[in-house]
Design a protein around this motif. Sequence first.
Motif, PDB file in Angstrom:
ATOM      1  N   UNK A   1      -9.504  22.854  -2.800  1.00 31.48           N
ATOM      2  CA  UNK A   1      -8.576  23.987  -2.801  1.00 31.48           C
ATOM      3  C   UNK A   1      -9.237  25.280  -3.253  1.00 31.48           C
ATOM      4  N   UNK A   2     -10.088  25.183  -4.277  1.00 28.76           N
ATOM      5  CA  UNK A   2     -10.804  26.374  -4.740  1.00 28.76           C
ATOM      6  C   UNK A   2     -11.804  26.858  -3.691  1.00 28.76           C
ATOM      7  N   UNK A   3     -12.478  25.930  -3.034  1.00 25.94           N
ATOM      8  CA  UNK A   3     -13.388  26.313  -1.940  1.00 25.94           C
ATOM      9  C   UNK A   3     -12.613  26.998  -0.816  1.00 25.94           C
ATOM     10  N   UNK A   4     -11.457  26.447  -0.463  1.00 23.01           N
ATOM     11  CA  UNK A   4     -10.642  27.035   0.607  1.00 23.01           C
ATOM     12  C   UNK A   4     -10.169  28.434   0.225  1.00 23.01           C
ATOM     13  N   UNK A   5      -9.776  28.614  -1.031  1.00 13.48           N
ATOM     14  CA  UNK A   5      -9.363  29.949  -1.489  1.00 13.48           C
ATOM     15  C   UNK A   5     -10.531  30.920  -1.393  1.00 13.48           C
ATOM     16  N   UNK A   6     -11.713  30.469  -1.782  1.00 12.88           N
ATOM     17  CA  UNK A   6     -12.900  31.317  -1.675  1.00 12.88           C
ATOM     18  C   UNK A   6     -13.238  31.658  -0.239  1.00 12.88           C
ATOM     19  N   UNK A   7     -13.133  30.669   0.643  1.00 12.48           N
ATOM     20  CA  UNK A   7     -13.421  30.925   2.061  1.00 12.48           C
ATOM     21  C   UNK A   7     -12.430  31.927   2.634  1.00 12.48           C
ATOM     22  N   UNK A   8     -11.162  31.780   2.283  1.00 12.47           N
ATOM     23  CA  UNK A   8     -10.149  32.738   2.761  1.00 12.47           C
ATOM     24  C   UNK A   8     -10.446  34.137   2.243  1.00 12.47           C
ATOM     25  N   UNK A   9     -10.817  34.234   0.973  1.00 15.60           N
ATOM     26  CA  UNK A   9     -11.181  35.524   0.396  1.00 15.60           C
ATOM     27  C   UNK A   9     -12.400  36.107   1.095  1.00 15.60           C
ATOM     28  N   UNK A  10     -13.417  35.291   1.315  1.00 18.76           N
ATOM     29  CA  UNK A  10     -14.633  35.750   1.985  1.00 18.76           C
ATOM     30  C   UNK A  10     -14.365  36.233   3.400  1.00 18.76           C
ATOM     31  N   UNK A  11     -13.561  35.490   4.142  1.00 24.79           N
ATOM     32  CA  UNK A  11     -13.233  35.898   5.511  1.00 24.79           C
ATOM     33  C   UNK A  11     -12.418  37.192   5.517  1.00 24.79           C
ATOM     34  N   UNK A  12     -11.498  37.320   4.571  1.00 26.43           N
ATOM     35  CA  UNK A  12     -10.700  38.548   4.485  1.00 26.43           C
ATOM     36  C   UNK A  12     -11.574  39.747   4.143  1.00 26.43           C
ATOM     37  N   UNK A  13     -12.498  39.581   3.198  1.00 28.07           N
ATOM     38  CA  UNK A  13     -13.405  40.677   2.853  1.00 28.07           C
ATOM     39  C   UNK A  13     -14.306  41.033   4.029  1.00 28.07           C
ATOM     40  N   UNK A  14     -14.773  40.020   4.741  1.00 30.91           N
ATOM     41  CA  UNK A  14     -15.626  40.256   5.905  1.00 30.91           C
ATOM     42  C   UNK A  14     -14.877  41.078   6.959  1.00 30.91           C
ATOM     43  N   UNK A  15     -13.629  40.738   7.208  1.00 34.77           N
ATOM     44  CA  UNK A  15     -12.816  41.485   8.189  1.00 34.77           C
ATOM     45  C   UNK A  15     -12.573  42.915   7.711  1.00 34.77           C
ATOM     46  N   UNK A  16     -12.277  43.065   6.432  1.00 34.65           N
ATOM     47  CA  UNK A  16     -12.024  44.396   5.875  1.00 34.65           C
ATOM     48  C   UNK A  16     -13.265  45.266   5.996  1.00 34.65           C
ATOM     49  N   UNK A  17     -14.407  44.739   5.607  1.00 35.91           N
ATOM     50  CA  UNK A  17     -15.655  45.498   5.698  1.00 35.91           C
ATOM     51  C   UNK A  17     -15.976  45.818   7.149  1.00 35.91           C
TER      52      UNK A  17
END
Length: 182
Positions: free
Chosen positions: A156-172
Amino acid sequence: MSKTIRLAALSAAVALAATPALAHPGHLAGAGFLDGIGHPLGGFDHLIAMVTVGVYGATIGGRAVLAVPGAFMAAMLAGGLFALTGGELPLVEPAIYASTVVLALLCVMPMSRNGIVGALFAAFFGLFHGFAHGAEMPADAAALGYAAGFLTSTAGLHAAGAALGLALHRLIGRREESGQSA
Protein backbone atom coordinates in the motif's frame (compact mmCIF):
# COMPACT_ATOMS: atom_id res chain seq x y z
CA MET A 1 16.56 27.40 -9.72
CA SER A 2 16.11 24.38 -11.98
CA LYS A 3 13.49 21.73 -11.25
CA THR A 4 16.20 19.10 -10.69
CA ILE A 5 17.86 21.21 -8.00
CA ARG A 6 14.51 21.88 -6.33
CA LEU A 7 13.56 18.20 -6.41
CA ALA A 8 16.99 17.23 -5.04
CA ALA A 9 16.65 19.77 -2.22
CA LEU A 10 13.16 18.53 -1.38
CA SER A 11 14.29 14.89 -1.46
CA ALA A 12 17.26 15.64 0.77
CA ALA A 13 15.08 17.53 3.25
CA VAL A 14 12.59 14.66 3.49
CA ALA A 15 15.37 12.08 3.81
CA LEU A 16 17.15 14.05 6.51
CA ALA A 17 13.92 14.31 8.47
CA ALA A 18 13.90 10.54 8.96
CA THR A 19 15.19 9.21 12.20
CA PRO A 20 17.10 5.95 12.53
CA ALA A 21 15.03 2.80 12.88
CA LEU A 22 16.32 2.15 16.39
CA ALA A 23 14.33 -0.31 18.48
CA HIS A 24 10.95 0.05 16.74
CA PRO A 25 8.52 0.04 19.65
CA GLY A 26 5.17 -1.66 19.53
CA HIS A 27 6.06 -5.31 19.02
CA LEU A 28 3.86 -7.33 21.29
CA ALA A 29 3.87 -11.02 22.05
CA GLY A 30 1.48 -12.82 19.75
CA ALA A 31 1.89 -10.24 17.00
CA GLY A 32 -0.07 -11.17 13.89
CA PHE A 33 -1.57 -9.73 10.72
CA LEU A 34 -2.81 -6.44 12.20
CA ASP A 35 0.49 -5.82 13.98
CA GLY A 36 2.26 -6.49 10.68
CA ILE A 37 0.04 -3.98 8.90
CA GLY A 38 0.67 -1.35 11.54
CA HIS A 39 4.42 -1.74 11.83
CA PRO A 40 5.50 0.12 8.65
CA LEU A 41 3.13 2.94 9.55
CA GLY A 42 4.72 3.46 12.95
CA GLY A 43 8.17 4.57 11.88
CA PHE A 44 8.98 7.63 9.81
CA ASP A 45 11.99 5.80 8.36
CA HIS A 46 9.73 3.07 6.99
CA LEU A 47 7.18 5.50 5.62
CA ILE A 48 9.84 7.48 3.77
CA ALA A 49 11.66 4.44 2.38
CA MET A 50 8.57 2.55 1.28
CA VAL A 51 6.77 5.52 -0.26
CA THR A 52 10.02 6.56 -1.96
CA VAL A 53 10.40 3.10 -3.50
CA GLY A 54 7.04 3.66 -5.19
CA VAL A 55 8.00 7.18 -6.29
CA TYR A 56 11.29 5.83 -7.68
CA GLY A 57 9.54 3.11 -9.68
CA ALA A 58 7.16 5.72 -11.12
CA THR A 59 10.07 8.03 -11.90
CA ILE A 60 11.71 5.32 -13.98
CA GLY A 61 8.38 4.42 -15.59
CA GLY A 62 7.30 1.43 -17.64
CA ARG A 63 7.68 -1.95 -15.97
CA ALA A 64 9.70 -0.38 -13.16
CA VAL A 65 6.49 0.96 -11.62
CA LEU A 66 5.84 -2.62 -10.49
CA ALA A 67 9.34 -4.14 -10.67
CA VAL A 68 11.06 -1.74 -8.27
CA PRO A 69 8.50 -2.17 -5.46
CA GLY A 70 8.29 -5.90 -6.25
CA ALA A 71 12.05 -6.28 -5.86
CA PHE A 72 11.93 -4.41 -2.55
CA MET A 73 9.15 -6.63 -1.22
CA ALA A 74 10.76 -9.88 -2.36
CA ALA A 75 14.08 -8.94 -0.77
CA MET A 76 12.30 -7.72 2.34
CA LEU A 77 10.62 -11.10 2.71
CA ALA A 78 13.95 -12.87 2.14
CA GLY A 79 15.65 -10.65 4.73
CA GLY A 80 12.92 -11.35 7.25
CA LEU A 81 13.19 -15.11 6.70
CA PHE A 82 16.97 -14.91 7.00
CA ALA A 83 16.63 -13.16 10.36
CA LEU A 84 14.06 -15.68 11.58
CA THR A 85 16.46 -18.53 10.81
CA GLY A 86 19.13 -16.91 12.98
CA GLY A 87 21.16 -15.30 10.21
CA GLU A 88 23.29 -12.26 10.86
CA LEU A 89 23.51 -9.12 8.75
CA PRO A 90 25.84 -6.26 9.66
CA LEU A 91 24.95 -2.57 9.65
CA VAL A 92 21.19 -3.08 9.50
CA GLU A 93 20.18 0.21 11.15
CA PRO A 94 22.65 2.37 9.17
CA ALA A 95 21.49 0.71 5.94
CA ILE A 96 17.85 1.42 6.78
CA TYR A 97 18.68 5.05 7.48
CA ALA A 98 20.77 5.25 4.30
CA SER A 99 17.85 3.84 2.31
CA THR A 100 15.82 6.96 3.03
CA VAL A 101 18.56 9.21 1.69
CA VAL A 102 19.72 7.11 -1.26
CA LEU A 103 16.25 6.23 -2.55
CA ALA A 104 15.15 9.87 -2.36
CA LEU A 105 18.24 10.98 -4.27
CA LEU A 106 17.73 8.29 -6.91
CA CYS A 107 14.32 9.79 -7.67
CA VAL A 108 15.94 13.00 -8.90
CA MET A 109 19.15 11.72 -10.50
CA PRO A 110 18.84 11.41 -14.29
CA MET A 111 21.43 8.62 -14.39
CA SER A 112 19.24 6.40 -12.25
CA ARG A 113 16.44 5.91 -14.80
CA ASN A 114 17.15 2.24 -15.43
CA GLY A 115 14.64 -0.38 -14.27
CA ILE A 116 17.26 -3.02 -13.53
CA VAL A 117 19.39 -0.59 -11.51
CA GLY A 118 16.26 0.57 -9.71
CA ALA A 119 15.22 -2.97 -8.83
CA LEU A 120 18.74 -3.75 -7.57
CA PHE A 121 18.82 -0.69 -5.31
CA ALA A 122 15.32 -1.48 -4.03
CA ALA A 123 16.22 -5.11 -3.37
CA PHE A 124 19.41 -4.16 -1.56
CA PHE A 125 17.59 -1.88 0.85
CA GLY A 126 14.57 -4.18 1.10
CA LEU A 127 16.84 -6.92 2.44
CA PHE A 128 17.86 -4.71 5.37
CA HIS A 129 14.32 -3.57 6.11
CA GLY A 130 13.11 -7.16 6.09
CA PHE A 131 15.97 -8.38 8.24
CA ALA A 132 15.20 -5.76 10.88
CA HIS A 133 11.57 -6.83 11.04
CA GLY A 134 12.38 -10.52 11.19
CA ALA A 135 14.95 -9.95 13.93
CA GLU A 136 12.53 -7.80 15.96
CA MET A 137 9.60 -10.17 15.69
CA PRO A 138 8.66 -11.65 19.08
CA ALA A 139 9.48 -15.34 19.43
CA ASP A 140 5.83 -16.29 19.92
CA ALA A 141 4.51 -14.13 17.09
CA ALA A 142 2.36 -15.54 14.32
CA ALA A 143 5.15 -15.10 11.77
CA LEU A 144 3.07 -15.89 8.70
CA GLY A 145 0.29 -13.50 9.68
CA TYR A 146 2.74 -10.78 10.68
CA ALA A 147 4.63 -11.11 7.39
CA ALA A 148 1.39 -11.05 5.39
CA GLY A 149 0.30 -7.89 7.19
CA PHE A 150 3.67 -6.26 6.77
CA LEU A 151 3.76 -7.06 3.05
CA THR A 152 0.19 -5.78 2.61
CA SER A 153 1.02 -2.49 4.30
CA THR A 154 4.27 -2.18 2.36
CA ALA A 155 2.45 -2.75 -0.93
CA GLY A 156 0.00 0.00 0.00
CA LEU A 157 2.82 2.41 0.80
CA HIS A 158 4.56 1.54 -2.48
CA ALA A 159 1.29 2.12 -4.36
CA ALA A 160 0.82 5.49 -2.66
CA GLY A 161 4.36 6.44 -3.63
CA ALA A 162 3.84 5.32 -7.22
CA ALA A 163 0.63 7.36 -7.44
CA LEU A 164 2.45 10.38 -6.03
CA GLY A 165 5.36 9.91 -8.43
CA LEU A 166 3.08 9.58 -11.46
CA ALA A 167 1.10 12.66 -10.40
CA LEU A 168 4.29 14.71 -9.96
CA HIS A 169 5.58 13.48 -13.31
CA ARG A 170 2.35 14.61 -15.03
CA LEU A 171 2.41 17.96 -13.24
CA ILE A 172 6.02 18.64 -14.19
CA GLY A 173 5.32 17.51 -17.77
CA ARG A 174 2.37 19.89 -18.05
CA ARG A 175 4.45 22.78 -16.74
CA GLU A 176 7.22 22.03 -19.23
CA GLU A 177 4.74 21.80 -22.10
CA SER A 178 3.26 25.18 -21.20
CA GLY A 179 6.71 26.74 -20.91
CA GLN A 180 6.54 27.31 -17.17
CA SER A 181 9.46 26.56 -14.90
CA ALA A 182 8.71 23.71 -12.49
